[in-house]
Design a protein around this motif. Sequence first.
Motif, PDB file in Angstrom:
ATOM      1  N   UNK A 226       0.643  -1.362  -0.009  1.00  0.00           N
ATOM      2  CA  UNK A 226       0.474   0.146   0.275  1.00  0.00           C
ATOM      3  C   UNK A 226       0.783   1.233  -0.180  1.00  0.00           C
ATOM      4  N   UNK A 227       0.112   2.523  -0.636  1.00  0.00           N
ATOM      5  CA  UNK A 227       1.419   3.630  -1.058  1.00  0.00           C
ATOM      6  C   UNK A 227       1.526   4.348   0.037  1.00  0.00           C
ATOM      7  N   UNK A 228       0.093   4.709   1.328  1.00  0.00           N
ATOM      8  CA  UNK A 228       0.544   5.452   1.130  1.00  0.00           C
ATOM      9  C   UNK A 228      -1.141   4.847   3.290  1.00  0.00           C
ATOM     10  N   UNK A 229      -0.427   3.868   3.400  1.00  0.00           N
ATOM     11  CA  UNK A 229      -1.172   3.449   4.463  1.00  0.00           C
ATOM     12  C   UNK A 229      -1.368   4.229   5.982  1.00  0.00           C
ATOM     13  N   UNK A 230      -2.455   4.651   6.386  1.00  0.00           N
ATOM     14  CA  UNK A 230      -2.574   5.088   8.020  1.00  0.00           C
ATOM     15  C   UNK A 230      -2.477   3.990   8.964  1.00  0.00           C
ATOM     16  N   UNK A 231      -2.706   3.274   8.070  1.00  0.00           N
ATOM     17  CA  UNK A 231      -2.777   1.404   9.278  1.00  0.00           C
ATOM     18  C   UNK A 231      -1.695   1.049   9.593  1.00  0.00           C
ATOM     19  N   UNK A 232      -1.785   0.370  10.964  1.00  0.00           N
ATOM     20  CA  UNK A 232      -0.293  -0.485  10.434  1.00  0.00           C
ATOM     21  C   UNK A 232       0.029  -1.746   9.807  1.00  0.00           C
ATOM     22  N   UNK A 233      -1.801  -2.674  10.127  1.00  0.00           N
ATOM     23  CA  UNK A 233      -1.275  -3.974   9.543  1.00  0.00           C
ATOM     24  C   UNK A 233      -1.392  -3.186   7.733  1.00  0.00           C
ATOM     25  N   UNK A 234      -1.987  -2.337   7.589  1.00  0.00           N
ATOM     26  CA  UNK A 234      -1.352  -2.364   5.826  1.00  0.00           C
ATOM     27  C   UNK A 234       0.220  -1.717   5.714  1.00  0.00           C
ATOM     28  N   UNK A 235       0.516  -1.282   6.643  1.00  0.00           N
ATOM     29  CA  UNK A 235       1.236  -1.032   6.527  1.00  0.00           C
ATOM     30  C   UNK A 235       2.668  -2.047   6.662  1.00  0.00           C
ATOM     31  N   UNK A 236       2.371  -2.983   7.072  1.00  0.00           N
ATOM     32  CA  UNK A 236       2.845  -3.861   7.389  1.00  0.00           C
ATOM     33  C   UNK A 236       3.034  -5.241   6.083  1.00  0.00           C
ATOM     34  N   UNK A 237       1.435  -5.471   5.925  1.00  0.00           N
ATOM     35  CA  UNK A 237       1.544  -5.621   4.287  1.00  0.00           C
ATOM     36  C   UNK A 237       2.044  -6.460   3.157  1.00  0.00           C
ATOM     37  N   UNK A 238       2.085  -7.158   2.288  1.00  0.00           N
ATOM     38  CA  UNK A 238       2.392  -7.184   1.076  1.00  0.00           C
ATOM     39  C   UNK A 238       1.915  -9.020   0.378  1.00  0.00           C
ATOM     40  N   UNK A 239       1.591  -8.390  -0.401  1.00  0.00           N
ATOM     41  CA  UNK A 239       0.930  -9.160  -1.371  1.00  0.00           C
ATOM     42  C   UNK A 239       2.455  -9.492  -2.839  1.00  0.00           C
ATOM     43  N   UNK A 240       2.631 -11.507  -3.204  1.00  0.00           N
ATOM     44  CA  UNK A 240       4.035 -11.330  -3.501  1.00  0.00           C
ATOM     45  C   UNK A 240       3.270 -12.379  -4.486  1.00  0.00           C
ATOM     46  N   UNK A 241       3.668 -11.599  -6.051  1.00  0.00           N
ATOM     47  CA  UNK A 241       2.977 -12.479  -6.982  1.00  0.00           C
ATOM     48  C   UNK A 241       3.545 -12.954  -7.943  1.00  0.00           C
ATOM     49  N   UNK A 242       3.342 -14.418  -8.162  1.00  0.00           N
ATOM     50  CA  UNK A 242       4.372 -15.376  -8.979  1.00  0.00           C
ATOM     51  C   UNK A 242       3.854 -15.433 -10.210  1.00  0.00           C
ATOM     52  N   UNK A 243       4.885 -15.284 -11.105  1.00  0.00           N
ATOM     53  CA  UNK A 243       4.526 -15.304 -12.324  1.00  0.00           C
ATOM     54  C   UNK A 243       5.655 -15.715 -14.148  1.00  0.00           C
ATOM     55  N   UNK A 244       5.068 -16.943 -14.364  1.00  0.00           N
ATOM     56  CA  UNK A 244       6.376 -17.894 -15.128  1.00  0.00           C
ATOM     57  C   UNK A 244       7.110 -16.879 -15.630  1.00  0.00           C
ATOM     58  N   UNK A 245       8.389 -17.555 -16.066  1.00  0.00           N
ATOM     59  CA  UNK A 245       9.360 -16.707 -16.848  1.00  0.00           C
ATOM     60  C   UNK A 245       9.341 -18.032 -17.765  1.00  0.00           C
ATOM     61  N   UNK A 246       8.900 -18.672 -18.295  1.00  0.00           N
ATOM     62  CA  UNK A 246       8.950 -18.945 -19.023  1.00  0.00           C
ATOM     63  C   UNK A 246       7.945 -19.358 -20.483  1.00  0.00           C
ATOM     64  N   UNK A 247       7.100 -19.913 -21.384  1.00  0.00           N
ATOM     65  CA  UNK A 247       6.398 -20.785 -22.093  1.00  0.00           C
ATOM     66  C   UNK A 247       6.291 -21.659 -20.967  1.00  0.00           C
ATOM     67  N   UNK A 248       7.132 -22.978 -21.043  1.00  0.00           N
ATOM     68  CA  UNK A 248       6.496 -24.084 -20.488  1.00  0.00           C
ATOM     69  C   UNK A 248       6.132 -24.036 -18.982  1.00  0.00           C
ATOM     70  N   UNK A 249       6.567 -23.032 -17.689  1.00  0.00           N
ATOM     71  CA  UNK A 249       6.261 -22.792 -16.866  1.00  0.00           C
ATOM     72  C   UNK A 249       4.937 -21.876 -16.985  1.00  0.00           C
ATOM     73  N   UNK A 250       4.626 -21.308 -17.750  1.00  0.00           N
ATOM     74  CA  UNK A 250       3.093 -21.001 -18.173  1.00  0.00           C
ATOM     75  C   UNK A 250       1.658 -21.775 -18.499  1.00  0.00           C
ATOM     76  N   UNK A 251       2.793 -22.247 -19.455  1.00  0.00           N
ATOM     77  CA  UNK A 251       2.134 -23.710 -19.654  1.00  0.00           C
ATOM     78  C   UNK A 251       0.977 -24.536 -18.389  1.00  0.00           C
ATOM     79  N   UNK A 252       1.530 -25.106 -17.257  1.00  0.00           N
ATOM     80  CA  UNK A 252       1.312 -26.104 -16.461  1.00  0.00           C
ATOM     81  C   UNK A 252       0.229 -25.188 -15.790  1.00  0.00           C
ATOM     82  N   UNK A 253      -0.029 -23.480 -15.622  1.00  0.00           N
ATOM     83  CA  UNK A 253      -0.954 -23.157 -14.652  1.00  0.00           C
ATOM     84  C   UNK A 253      -1.829 -22.607 -15.592  1.00  0.00           C
ATOM     85  N   UNK A 254      -2.071 -23.003 -17.270  1.00  0.00           N
ATOM     86  CA  UNK A 254      -2.808 -22.815 -17.932  1.00  0.00           C
ATOM     87  C   UNK A 254      -4.179 -24.015 -18.264  1.00  0.00           C
ATOM     88  N   UNK A 255      -2.843 -24.784 -18.189  1.00  0.00           N
ATOM     89  CA  UNK A 255      -3.791 -26.442 -18.769  1.00  0.00           C
ATOM     90  C   UNK A 255      -5.064 -26.698 -18.490  1.00  0.00           C
TER      91      UNK A 255
END
Length: 255
Positions: A226-255
């Motif tokens: 969060x860019x401008x949090x005023x609540x401690x919880x929002x200040x401390x959480x993070x979202x980690x998003x994983x992406x395929x680094x190649x076509x074979x990995x992408x295919x695994x998730x989209x099959x």
Amino acid sequence: MIVYTVGELLRQWRQRRGLSQLDLAIAADVSARHVSLVETGKSRPSADMILRLAEQLHVPLRDRNRLLLAAGFAPRHDERPLDDDALSAAFDAVRRVLRAHEPYPALVFDRRWNIVMTNRAVDPFFARVAPDLLRPPVNLVRLGLDPRGFAPMVVNLADVRAVFRNRITRQLAIAPDPELTALYEELLAPEPAGPSSERIESDVVIPMILRIGGRELRLFSTITTFGTPMDITLDEVAIESYYPADAESAAYFTE
């Protein structure tokens, strides 16, 4: 237990940031003499002055409350669960981000790397770990490095361990935390001997390579906060998003 004055705490944060009293004074638009008087306890700062200095020192919201309490003021920042009614808009935004990232994995973790939320793409990976590791709070670092967790799936475990080590080292440099320090000492120090996996010259980030069902998945991740949090919880959480680094990995998730 050592009890510090607000001046001593501010001095610790200033020194942690590598600033002189003059540097902080210029950034906060106050006199260097005033900063000196505050740090030595010869001048009692107002709550607004404490927050002004803390802003320039990039003090986390949790520690800004501690500064205020040390000076005899009430805390300014609340700490509520992410699903609290007051955080409904933020909670809905996090859920939207997680859902929108499917079919690729994404999760939310707090300042101590405890997992708060996940999307459905994470479930198949959780199914491969020991049940006791999934008892709350589920810690992402422990899950990633434990032999009963993700570790047997990770081909380049040394690289992943190094990424965890670097990220937590930077985190502790920004804001020391006893529990996070204990986690680091338990799982990441000392550094184990042995070579890390080979680098591939075309990589622009270090991927996490997983071997699942005879297939290798190459993933990299991004962090959203969060860019401008005023609540401690929002200040401390993070979202980690994983992406395929190649076509074979992408295919695994989209099959």
